[in-house]
Design a protein around this motif. Structure first.
Motif, PDB file in Angstrom:
ATOM      1  N   LYS A 158       6.874  -9.766  -1.490  1.00 10.53           N
ATOM      2  CA  LYS A 158       7.230  -8.207  -2.684  1.00 10.53           C
ATOM      3  C   LYS A 158       6.491  -8.790  -3.897  1.00 10.53           C
TER       4      LYS A 158
ATOM      5  N   MET B 144       0.739   4.662  -1.198  1.00 11.38           N
ATOM      6  CA  MET B 144       1.710   4.103  -1.252  1.00 11.38           C
ATOM      7  C   MET B 144       1.732   1.793  -2.209  1.00 11.38           C
ATOM      8  N   LEU B 145       0.869   1.396  -2.285  1.00 12.12           N
ATOM      9  CA  LEU B 145       0.737   0.660  -3.341  1.00 12.12           C
ATOM     10  C   LEU B 145      -0.057   1.050  -4.403  1.00 12.12           C
ATOM     11  N   SER B 146      -0.849   1.268  -4.700  1.00 12.19           N
ATOM     12  CA  SER B 146      -1.255   1.819  -6.238  1.00 12.19           C
ATOM     13  C   SER B 146      -0.295   2.606  -6.787  1.00 12.19           C
ATOM     14  N   GLN B 147       0.682   3.411  -6.123  1.00 11.86           N
ATOM     15  CA  GLN B 147       1.500   4.406  -7.294  1.00 11.86           C
ATOM     16  C   GLN B 147       2.599   2.879  -7.409  1.00 11.86           C
ATOM     17  N   ARG B 148       2.265   2.000  -6.780  1.00 13.01           N
ATOM     18  CA  ARG B 148       3.461   0.468  -6.421  1.00 13.01           C
ATOM     19  C   ARG B 148       3.176  -0.481  -7.946  1.00 13.01           C
ATOM     20  N   GLY B 149       1.558  -0.363  -8.686  1.00 20.98           N
ATOM     21  CA  GLY B 149       1.351  -0.815  -9.314  1.00 20.98           C
ATOM     22  C   GLY B 149       0.275  -2.022  -8.746  1.00 20.98           C
ATOM     23  N   TYR B 150      -0.014  -1.971  -7.738  1.00 21.95           N
ATOM     24  CA  TYR B 150      -0.603  -2.917  -6.702  1.00 21.95           C
ATOM     25  C   TYR B 150      -2.242  -2.128  -6.855  1.00 21.95           C
TER      26      TYR B 150
ATOM     27  N   ILE C  13       9.216  -2.929   0.507  1.00 23.18           N
ATOM     28  CA  ILE C  13       9.748  -1.018  -0.093  1.00 23.18           C
ATOM     29  C   ILE C  13      10.181  -0.830   1.299  1.00 23.18           C
TER      30      ILE C  13
ATOM     31  N   ASN D 124       9.820   8.827  -4.033  1.00 32.45           N
ATOM     32  CA  ASN D 124       8.910   8.007  -4.178  1.00 32.45           C
ATOM     33  C   ASN D 124       7.116   7.627  -3.988  1.00 32.45           C
ATOM     34  N   PHE D 125       6.493   9.221  -3.222  1.00 40.13           N
ATOM     35  CA  PHE D 125       5.013   9.140  -3.004  1.00 40.13           C
ATOM     36  C   PHE D 125       4.621  10.531  -3.725  1.00 40.13           C
TER      37      PHE D 125
END
Length: 687
Positions: free
Chosen positions: A251, A340-346, A545, A635-636
């Motif tokens: 993480k 998914m990752l770009s929506q979590r700050g990546y 995740i 969450n998407f």
């Protein structure tokens, strides 16, 4: 004897006589191509007879069209039809030699996305004997031009071509019935194009494939939200639980996906003349902080690399025909890992040293949610910088460093290598490793380009260590698909030290590496059976995740309750207990046990086959019906492709702004001093 020849010559000077001659030669020619150019797996006299007969029905149907015309028009139309069928045969010979499969309408429609640099590959694939498929057409044309065969101008008796047409349909019906006796549900349950050609013929395959493509388009047009019910039921029934020991261990870490082009598992620890082919990758594989999977299989179909990427980042299978990215990548809805990752700050980026249109990546990556795509436009290129399908790996990776250091952390970066791509050639200045000596030109250069790739990987890892990225990243490596196809049995046997190889050996030869490395990760060799379809849920587990409502057909490789059945695109499968190739079952010792299974064992095989068939079929429906447009997990947010651009100027401006906003890039943390000088390479082109 002279009297017989005169009668025969007189017959050939009739329209029907000339048609019969052309038909007969085309029939025999096709059969000879089957047994000399393709590997159809003919295993019995019965199958041999079917392969011999199956060219006839469609040859009658297609060539018989010429009999509906009179005079010269009939003769020349007959040769044109013969030429078209021969050209199709020729194209399939070349395609099959490289990909062990037949051309499909999907591949032809999307050929523009994979056509660059194919000239070199075709020149390597091409054999002089391939042109023999056109000899009959040329000879017959010359016979007509020099009037050694005289044109029959008599009126057309339409009952003759009508009977020919009806006969072709009847013969095909008998052919299909005979095929069904040997291979039940041939057209409804098989995923292997070899079966279609072996039993029903190359021309039937072309028509059948066109029908399948049409049906796929119809499926999409008529799909509805209710179609998701079966998909969700299957997914939820087979969903695994997170592994507490590994959940969330990565993480907040950067993620590197290192894409090893055409790299097979047998290369790990393999030696030539006492030298390791891939010493850097071997060291990485055996590192105590690397999870290495030694029963990991490529599961690609016709889409090859694009299929591998589709499975890796969507946990959806490739299609039985064509490529997901080329056919559906632009318009379909996806719920891919980059999104998914770009929506979590990546920050999400892909790096590739070839043109962005290859496999339609410049459109597909937008659908998958990649914020950046650094394709060939972003790198300096000179005459000796590229080989085959893009920039040489050492040059590409060094140039990629200038963009990696600018990515705000945490980031997800996929690095696609290309030098270890067919036809496995590298210029002399980069050759410092001996070839194998199987005598197969395709195979023997494979270790040279694999060694070059390994050197490039070693240089890249060294750079990551010097900059500190190594300590703050999860590094994932995988081989996308086979490098040596199953058509090279003699060479494969030599590489493996065997007298000959069985179908069981060939299945295991198609294993590819999968490794996950991170400092502090409890590593080791993991023997679970899995494949590329399982990568995405595995990475989600490690990244912490929750994966409770996504549409993914793979299972977490770290889960303790996972089902270890690996589905192949043609419907075959392997597991720790059994491997099924066509109708033949092997145990895990490689012994044929098809006729030795008890009732319980047959039930296990049937259940595994049903799981494989359902998984492939439902995944196909998700893609061809664009079913994800009807379902969104929690969450998407669906990707807005209009917000993404891969234009060089705009991308660099966007990246510059992102660095100011997030203040977490390697470049920012190094006080805007570039780390590219820390990247050391021995690439002779750069000296």
């Amino acid at each position: 004897m002279n009297n017989f020849l005169k009668k025969l010559y007189a017959k050939l000077n009739t329209r029907f006589g000339f048609f019969t001659l052309v038909l007969f030669v085309f029939w025999i020619k096709t059969y000879l191509v089957y047994i000399t150019k393709f590997n159809l797996g003919i295993a019995s006299t019965y199958q041999m007879v079917l392969a011999f007969i199956n060219p006839l029905p469609f040859a009658l149907l297609i060539l018989g069209i010429a009999l509906y015309f009179k005079g010269k028009k009939s003769y020349w139309l007959l040769l044109v039809l013969d030429f078209i069928c021969s050209l199709w045969m020729f194209a399939n010979i070349l395609y099959y030699r490289e990909f062990s499969d037949f051309l499909s309408l999907g591949i032809i429609k999307t050929s523009g996305t994979v056509s660059n640099n194919l000239g070199l590959s075709i020149s390597e694939i091409l054999h002089g004997t391939d042109f023999l498929v056109f000899v009959d057409v040329i000879v017959f044309a010359l016979l007509l031009i020099f009037k050694l065969i005289k044109v029959d101008y008599s009126p057309v008796k339409y009952r003759v071509p009508a009977v020919i047409t009806v006969l072709s349909v009847v013969l095909f019906g008998l052919n299909l019935t005979a095929a069904e006796k040997d291979r039940s549900q041939l057209l409804t349950r098989t995923f292997d194009n070899n079966y279609i050609v072996k039993y029903l013929g190359l021309n039937f395959y072309a028509g059948y494939n066109a029908y399948q493509t049409h049906k796929q388009n119809e499926t999409r047009a008529h799909a509805s939200s209710s179609d998701m019910d079966k998909v969700l039921k299957f997914i939820n029934k087979n969903r695994t639980e997170d592994n507490i020991q590994y959940f969330g261990k990565a993480k907040g870490k950067n993620v590197f996906i290192f894409h090893l082009e055409s790299f097979q598992q047998f290369l790990i620890d393999y030696k030539v003349d006492g030298k390791e082919v891939t010493p850097n990758i071997n060291s990485f594989y055996h590192n105590q902080n690397t999870l290495s999977f030694d029963n990991f299989f490529n599961q690609v179909g016709q889409g090859k690399t694009s299929d591998a990427e589709t499975m890796l980042e969507n946990s959806l299978y490739g299609l039985p025909s064509g490529s997901v990215t080329s056919t559906y990548g632009t318009d379909n809805t996806f719920q891919a890992l980059p999104a998914m990752l770009s929506q979590r700050g990546y920050t999400t980026a892909s790096f590739h040293g070839d043109v962005g249109s290859f496999w339609n990546r410049n459109n597909t990556y937008k659908s998958w949610g990649y914020q950046y795509f650094f394709d060939k436009e972003f790198y300096k290129d000179k005459a000796d910088y590229s080989v085959g399908y893009g920039l040489k790996d050492k040059i590409f990776l060094k140039q990629a460093a200038q963009y990696i250091e600018q990515l705000p952390q945490p980031f997800y970066a996929k690095i696609i290598t290309v030098t270890n791509h067919y036809p496995y050639q590298i210029d002399k200045q980069n050759q410092d490793f001996p070839k194998t000596t199987t005598g197969d030109n395709t195979v023997d250069g494979y270790v040279q380009t694999a060694h070059y790739l390994d050197q490039a990987f070693g240089e890249f890892i060294s750079y990551l260590k010097k900059t500190g990225l190594y300590d703050n990243s999860m590094i994932v490596m995988y081989g996308d698909h086979y490098g040596i196809s199953n058509n090279h049995k003699k060479a494969i046997a030599q590489l493996l030290g065997k007298d000959k190889v069985t179908d069981y050996d060939l299945v295991n030869f198609q294993k590819v590496p999968f490794m996950i490395h991170m400092n502090g990760l409890q590593g080791g060799i993991n023997h679970t059976y899995g494949g590329e379809i399982d990568v995405m849920p595995t990475l989600l587990d490690l990244m912490g995740i929750k994966n409770t409502d996504t549409i993914q057909f793979g299972q977490d490789l770290l889960a303790t309750n996972r089902r270890q059945v690996v589905a192949f695109r043609n419907g075959d499968f392997t597991s720790p207990q059994y491997t099924k190739v066509g109708s033949t079952v092997y145990n895990n010792k490689g012994e044929k046990v098809t006729d030795k299974l008890n009732k319980k064992e047959k039930s296990i095989i049937d259940q595994d086959q049903e799981y494989v068939t359902s998984s492939l079929d439902l995944s196909d429906k998700v893609i061809t019906g664009d079913l994800l447009r009807f379902y969104t997990p929690s969450n998407f947010k669906n990707v807005n492709k209009q917000d993404i651009t891969y234009n060089y100027t705009k991308s660099m401006a966007q990246l510059k702004q992102a660095q100011k906003d997030k203040k977490s890039s390697l470049l920012y943390k190094n006080n805007d001093k570039s780390t590219v000088d820390l990247y050391s390479t021995d690439a002779p082109e750069l000296k």
